[in-house]
Write a protein that holds these residues in place. Structure first.
Motif, PDB file in Angstrom:
ATOM      1  N   LEU A 413       0.830  -1.201   0.000  1.00  0.00           N
ATOM      2  CA  LEU A 413       0.000   0.000   0.000  1.00  0.00           C
ATOM      3  C   LEU A 413       0.867   1.255   0.000  1.00  0.00           C
ATOM      4  O   LEU A 413       0.584   2.221  -0.719  1.00  0.00           O
ATOM      5  N   LYS A 414       1.948   1.232   0.792  1.00  0.00           N
ATOM      6  CA  LYS A 414       2.841   2.393   0.804  1.00  0.00           C
ATOM      7  C   LYS A 414       3.473   2.591  -0.571  1.00  0.00           C
ATOM      8  O   LYS A 414       3.606   3.743  -1.055  1.00  0.00           O
ATOM      9  N   ALA A 415       3.821   1.503  -1.228  1.00  0.00           N
ATOM     10  CA  ALA A 415       4.403   1.599  -2.573  1.00  0.00           C
ATOM     11  C   ALA A 415       3.385   2.184  -3.556  1.00  0.00           C
ATOM     12  O   ALA A 415       3.749   2.963  -4.452  1.00  0.00           O
ATOM     13  N   GLN A 416       2.109   1.812  -3.388  1.00  0.00           N
ATOM     14  CA  GLN A 416       1.063   2.373  -4.250  1.00  0.00           C
ATOM     15  C   GLN A 416       0.912   3.876  -4.026  1.00  0.00           C
ATOM     16  O   GLN A 416       0.731   4.640  -4.976  1.00  0.00           O
ATOM     17  N   TRP A 417       1.003   4.305  -2.760  1.00  0.00           N
ATOM     18  CA  TRP A 417       0.918   5.733  -2.470  1.00  0.00           C
ATOM     19  C   TRP A 417       2.091   6.482  -3.071  1.00  0.00           C
ATOM     20  O   TRP A 417       1.950   7.618  -3.527  1.00  0.00           O
ATOM     21  N   GLN A 418       3.256   5.856  -3.082  1.00  0.00           N
ATOM     22  CA  GLN A 418       4.406   6.490  -3.724  1.00  0.00           C
ATOM     23  C   GLN A 418       4.146   6.700  -5.216  1.00  0.00           C
ATOM     24  O   GLN A 418       4.502   7.740  -5.784  1.00  0.00           O
ATOM     25  N   LYS A 419       3.470   5.743  -5.850  1.00  0.00           N
ATOM     26  CA  LYS A 419       3.114   5.901  -7.268  1.00  0.00           C
ATOM     27  C   LYS A 419       2.151   7.072  -7.457  1.00  0.00           C
ATOM     28  O   LYS A 419       2.266   7.839  -8.424  1.00  0.00           O
ATOM     29  N   VAL A 420       1.198   7.212  -6.526  1.00  0.00           N
ATOM     30  CA  VAL A 420       0.240   8.324  -6.600  1.00  0.00           C
ATOM     31  C   VAL A 420       0.970   9.660  -6.504  1.00  0.00           C
ATOM     32  O   VAL A 420       0.732  10.584  -7.299  1.00  0.00           O
ATOM     33  N   PHE A 421       1.873   9.768  -5.544  1.00  0.00           N
ATOM     34  CA  PHE A 421       2.582  11.019  -5.344  1.00  0.00           C
ATOM     35  C   PHE A 421       3.514  11.324  -6.515  1.00  0.00           C
ATOM     36  O   PHE A 421       3.655  12.490  -6.914  1.00  0.00           O
ATOM     37  N   PHE A 422       4.165  10.296  -7.049  1.00  0.00           N
ATOM     38  CA  PHE A 422       5.028  10.522  -8.207  1.00  0.00           C
ATOM     39  C   PHE A 422       4.205  10.951  -9.422  1.00  0.00           C
ATOM     40  O   PHE A 422       4.624  11.823 -10.187  1.00  0.00           O
ATOM     41  N   LEU A 423       3.034  10.347  -9.611  1.00  0.00           N
ATOM     42  CA  LEU A 423       2.160  10.736 -10.715  1.00  0.00           C
ATOM     43  C   LEU A 423       1.752  12.202 -10.589  1.00  0.00           C
ATOM     44  O   LEU A 423       1.830  12.973 -11.558  1.00  0.00           O
ATOM     45  N   SER A 424       1.336  12.596  -9.402  1.00  0.00           N
ATOM     46  CA  SER A 424       0.926  13.987  -9.183  1.00  0.00           C
ATOM     47  C   SER A 424       2.101  14.944  -9.370  1.00  0.00           C
ATOM     48  O   SER A 424       1.944  16.028  -9.941  1.00  0.00           O
ATOM     49  N   ALA A 425       3.282  14.533  -8.886  1.00  0.00           N
ATOM     50  CA  ALA A 425       4.473  15.362  -9.072  1.00  0.00           C
ATOM     51  C   ALA A 425       4.796  15.526 -10.551  1.00  0.00           C
ATOM     52  O   ALA A 425       5.155  16.620 -11.015  1.00  0.00           O
ATOM     53  N   GLU A 426       4.660  14.442 -11.308  1.00  0.00           N
ATOM     54  CA  GLU A 426       4.926  14.516 -12.751  1.00  0.00           C
ATOM     55  C   GLU A 426       3.928  15.441 -13.446  1.00  0.00           C
ATOM     56  O   GLU A 426       4.296  16.193 -14.359  1.00  0.00           O
ATOM     57  N   VAL A 427       2.681  15.393 -13.024  1.00  0.00           N
ATOM     58  CA  VAL A 427       1.667  16.278 -13.603  1.00  0.00           C
ATOM     59  C   VAL A 427       2.005  17.732 -13.284  1.00  0.00           C
ATOM     60  O   VAL A 427       1.922  18.616 -14.147  1.00  0.00           O
ATOM     61  N   TYR A 428       2.368  17.997 -12.042  1.00  0.00           N
ATOM     62  CA  TYR A 428       2.789  19.351 -11.655  1.00  0.00           C
ATOM     63  C   TYR A 428       3.949  19.838 -12.533  1.00  0.00           C
ATOM     64  O   TYR A 428       3.936  20.962 -13.056  1.00  0.00           O
ATOM     65  N   VAL A 429       4.979  19.006 -12.675  1.00  0.00           N
ATOM     66  CA  VAL A 429       6.166  19.392 -13.443  1.00  0.00           C
ATOM     67  C   VAL A 429       5.811  19.606 -14.911  1.00  0.00           C
ATOM     68  O   VAL A 429       6.267  20.565 -15.550  1.00  0.00           O
ATOM     69  N   PHE A 430       4.974  18.725 -15.447  1.00  0.00           N
ATOM     70  CA  PHE A 430       4.533  18.862 -16.835  1.00  0.00           C
ATOM     71  C   PHE A 430       3.835  20.202 -17.040  1.00  0.00           C
ATOM     72  O   PHE A 430       4.117  20.934 -18.001  1.00  0.00           O
ATOM     73  N   GLY A 431       2.915  20.548 -16.134  1.00  0.00           N
ATOM     74  CA  GLY A 431       2.199  21.809 -16.242  1.00  0.00           C
ATOM     75  C   GLY A 431       3.138  22.994 -16.149  1.00  0.00           C
ATOM     76  O   GLY A 431       2.999  23.976 -16.897  1.00  0.00           O
ATOM     77  N   SER A 432       4.097  22.919 -15.248  1.00  0.00           N
ATOM     78  CA  SER A 432       5.051  24.003 -15.085  1.00  0.00           C
ATOM     79  C   SER A 432       5.916  24.192 -16.329  1.00  0.00           C
ATOM     80  O   SER A 432       6.137  25.321 -16.789  1.00  0.00           O
ATOM     81  N   LEU A 433       6.396  23.094 -16.898  1.00  0.00           N
ATOM     82  CA  LEU A 433       7.251  23.183 -18.082  1.00  0.00           C
ATOM     83  C   LEU A 433       6.484  23.730 -19.285  1.00  0.00           C
ATOM     84  O   LEU A 433       7.006  24.580 -20.026  1.00  0.00           O
ATOM     85  N   LEU A 434       5.253  23.251 -19.490  1.00  0.00           N
ATOM     86  CA  LEU A 434       4.459  23.756 -20.609  1.00  0.00           C
ATOM     87  C   LEU A 434       4.149  25.239 -20.434  1.00  0.00           C
ATOM     88  O   LEU A 434       4.142  26.000 -21.401  1.00  0.00           O
ATOM     89  N   PHE A 435       3.897  25.653 -19.196  1.00  0.00           N
ATOM     90  CA  PHE A 435       3.646  27.069 -18.954  1.00  0.00           C
ATOM     91  C   PHE A 435       4.901  27.895 -19.249  1.00  0.00           C
ATOM     92  O   PHE A 435       4.815  28.982 -19.824  1.00  0.00           O
ATOM     93  N   LEU A 436       6.062  27.383 -18.867  1.00  0.00           N
ATOM     94  CA  LEU A 436       7.320  28.075 -19.165  1.00  0.00           C
ATOM     95  C   LEU A 436       7.524  28.258 -20.665  1.00  0.00           C
ATOM     96  O   LEU A 436       8.005  29.300 -21.125  1.00  0.00           O
ATOM     97  N   ILE A 437       7.127  27.262 -21.434  1.00  0.00           N
ATOM     98  CA  ILE A 437       7.357  27.297 -22.874  1.00  0.00           C
ATOM     99  C   ILE A 437       6.324  28.173 -23.593  1.00  0.00           C
ATOM    100  O   ILE A 437       6.672  28.966 -24.479  1.00  0.00           O
TER     101      ILE A 437
END
Length: 478
Positions: A413-437
Motif C-alpha cells: 500500500l505504501k508503494a502504491q501511495w508512492q506511485k500516486v505522489f510521483f504521478l501527481s508530481a509529474e503532472v505538476y512538473v509537466f504543467g510548469s514546463l508547458l507554462f514556461l514554454i
C-alpha cells in the motif's frame, strides 16, 4: 476625510464572498458524517450514496463556467456573481429539507448549487478586467482568491462544532441542520451587502473619487487599443482561443494545478490514516494549517509579483512564469518527499509546505487571463476552470483506484501511495514546463477583437491593428 479605495473594498468583499461560497460548498462533507452516524434517518446511506451526494455539486458547477463568463462580459460581474451566490445561499438553507425528503431531491439541490457557484470565478475575473490597473492585477485578484481557502478553514472547523453543539431543529430535532442554517444566513447577509456596496465598474460607482476613477480607467485604457463596446463574432473568438499558445498555457497550467491540489486536498488524509496511522481530521490545527499557509502565500505572492513588475525587475511574462514555477515545482518536490517519510511530524510539515507553496501559482496561471485578454478574462476563466474541474474530479478517482486499502498489504500500500505522489508530481512538473514554454504576459493581438487589417511586428505573435472591426455577421457575438 479618510478614503478607502473602492477597488480594495471590492477585493475585500470578493474575498468574503469566495469564503462564503466555499463554506457552502464544503459544509456538507462535514455534516454528512454526523448525518450518517447520529441521525437514524440516514443510517442506511451507503458510501456510494454519500459519494453521489458529495459529487453532485460538480455536475452543476462545470456547466455554468463558460456561460458565467459570457453573461458577466455582457451584463456585468456584479449581478452574475451576486445572483449566483444568492441562489447557492437559498439552496443551502433548504438543504436539510431536501435531505429528509429524498436522496434524489438532495442531489438535485446540490447540482443547482453548483450551477450557482459555477459563475463566480469567471464573473470575478470579468470584474477585475474593469477594476484592476495593470500593475495591480496580481495583488487585487489574489486577495479575492485567498477567500476559498479561508472559507474552507472556517467551514471545516465551524461545521464540526455546529454538528456537535448547534441548535436542534425539526422535524427530527438533530443538530447537523444548523450547519446549513448558520452558513446560509451568513451568505444572505453577504449577498445583501454585495448588491449595495459593489458596482460593475469605476464609471458606474456613485461614490468613487474622481482621482481613483481616472487612475483606474486611464491605466486600463493604456493597454487597450480598441473600443471594447464593439461586438465580437464568437466563431472568430473561439478560433483565436484554440490557436493561441498563451491560452493553452493557462489551460494546461490550470488543469495540472487542480490535479495536484485535489490530490493533496482529498487524498493525503487517507494516506496519513492508512500508511502512517494518524487521522489528521481529528486535529483541527493540523487540518487548518495547510490552507492557512496557502491563503497567506496567495496574497503575499500577489504583492511580490506586482512589486517585481512595478520596479521592472522582471517583465510580466517572466513574473508569471516564475510564480507558476514556484507554485507547481515546490508541491511536486514535497509530494515526493512525503511519500518516503515514516514520521507523522515530518509528513505534516511537508504537507503544509506542499499546499502552502502551491499558492504562488495563483500569481502565475490564475492571473494570466487578465494579462493576455482582459476584455475576455471572464470567458477565458470559464474555459480554463471547466477543464481544471474535470482534472480535479478525475484525480481523486484515480488515486482511490490505486490505493484501495483492502486490496494491498501495508508494505504494498505504501508503494502504491508512492506511485500516486510521483504521478501527481509529474503532472505538476509537466504543467510548469508547458507554462514556461507557452505562456505570455503580453496582451494578445486578438484581445480587442478582429482587426480589418493587420501588420505583424514579427515578435511573439503580436500585431499592430487598425481600429476598424471586420465587417460581416455578428451572430453569436459578445
Amino acid at each position: 476625510m479618510f478614503y478607502i479605495p473602492k477597488r480594495y473594498i471590492l477585493a475585500g468583499m470578493s474575498l468574503l464572498g469566495f469564503a462564503n461560497v466555499y463554506a457552502l460548498r464544503v459544509n456538507l462533507s462535514v455534516a454528512i458524517v454526523s448525518m450518517t452516524k447520529h441521525d437514524p434517518y440516514f443510517k442506511d446511506w451507503s458510501s456510494t450514496t454519500q459519494g453521489l451526494v458529495l459529487a453532485s455539486f460538480f455536475y452543476g458547477y462545470i456547466i455554468t463556467q463558460i456561460p458565467g463568463g459570457l453573461l458577466a462580459e455582457r451584463y456585468g460581474g456584479k449581478w452574475v456573481l451576486g445572483l449566483g451566490c444568492l441562489g447557492t445561499t437559498v439552496l443551502t438553507l433548504v438543504t436539510p429539507i431536501a435531505a429528509y425528503h429524498s436522496v434524489g431531491l438532495l442531489v438535485a439541490v446540490r447540482v443547482l448549487e453548483g450551477f450557482g457557484e459555477g459563475v463566480t470565478f469567471p464573473a470575478m475575473h470579468a470584474m477585475w478586467a474593469k477594476w484592476a490597473p495593470p500593475l495591480e492585477k496580481s495583488k487585487l485578484s489574489t486577495i479575492s482568491y485567498a477567500g476559498p481557502h479561508i472559507g474552507t478553514i472556517v467551514a471545516m472547523s465551524a461545521s464540526g462544532v455546529l454538528c456537535e453543539h448547534g441548535f436542534k431543529s425539526p422535524p427530527h430535532y438533530q443538530r447537523w441542520p444548523s450547519v446549513f442554517y448558520v452558513f446560509g444566513s451568513l451568505g444572505l447577509i453577504w449577498c445583501i451587502a454585495w448588491f449595495f456596496v459593489v458596482h460593475n465598474s469605476p464609471s458606474s460607482h456613485p461614490t468613487i473619487s474622481n482621482d481613483e476613477r481616472f487612475y483606474i480607467e486611464s491605466k486600463i485604457a493604456e493597454s487597450t487599443t480598441r473600443n471594447t463596446a464593439e461586438k465580437i463574432p464568437m466563431s472568430w473568438l473561439a478560433a483565436r482561443f484554440l490557436g493561441s499558445p498563451a491560452v493553452w498555457a493557462i489551460v494546461i497550467g490550470h488543469m495540472c494545478n487542480n490535479w495536484g491540489f485535489y490530490t493533496l486536498l482529498t487524498s493525503l488524509p487517507t494516506f496519513f490514516s492508512d500508511v502512517l496511522g494518524f487521522d489528521i481530521r481529528n486535529d483541527g490545527l493540523v487540518s487548518a494549517a495547510p490552507f492557512g499557509a496557502m491563503a497567506v502565500i496567495i496574497v503575499t505572492s500577489g504583492y511580490i509579483a506586482d512589486f517585481l513588475r512595478q520596479r521592472q525587475f522582471l517583465t510580466t511574462t517572466s513574473t508569471r512564469k516564475l510564480m507558476n514555477s514556484i507554485g507547481q515545482i515546490s508541491p511536486a518536490v514535497f509530494l515526493v518527499v512525503t511519500s518516503y517519510t515514516n514520521s507523522v511530524v515530518l509528513a505534516v510539515v511537508f504537507l503544509v509546505f506542499a499546499v502552502g507553496l502551491s499558492g504562488f501559482s495563483l500569481s502565475g496561471f490564475n492571473v494570466n487571463h487578465l494579462d493576455i485578454a482582459p476584455r475576455f478574462a471572464g470567458v477565458l476563466m470559464g474555459i480554463t476552470n471547466s477543464a481544471a474541474t474535470v482534472s480535479g474530479i478525475v484525480a481523486p478517482y484515480i488515486t482511490g483506484a490505486m490505493t484501495t486499502a483492502d486490496k494491498f498489504s501495508p508494505q504494498t500500500l505504501k508503494a502504491q501511495w508512492q506511485k500516486v505522489f510521483f504521478l501527481s508530481a509529474e503532472v505538476y512538473v509537466f504543467g510548469s514546463l508547458l507554462f514556461l514554454i507557452l505562456a505570455s504576459g503580453k496582451q494578445q493581438w486578438w484581445a480587442d477583437g478582429p482587426p480589418k487589417s493587420t501588420k505583424h511586428d514579427g515578435h511573439d505573435g503580436h500585431v499592430q491593428t487598425s481600429n476598424k472591426l471586420e465587417t460581416g455577421a455578428l451572430y453569436g457575438s459578445i
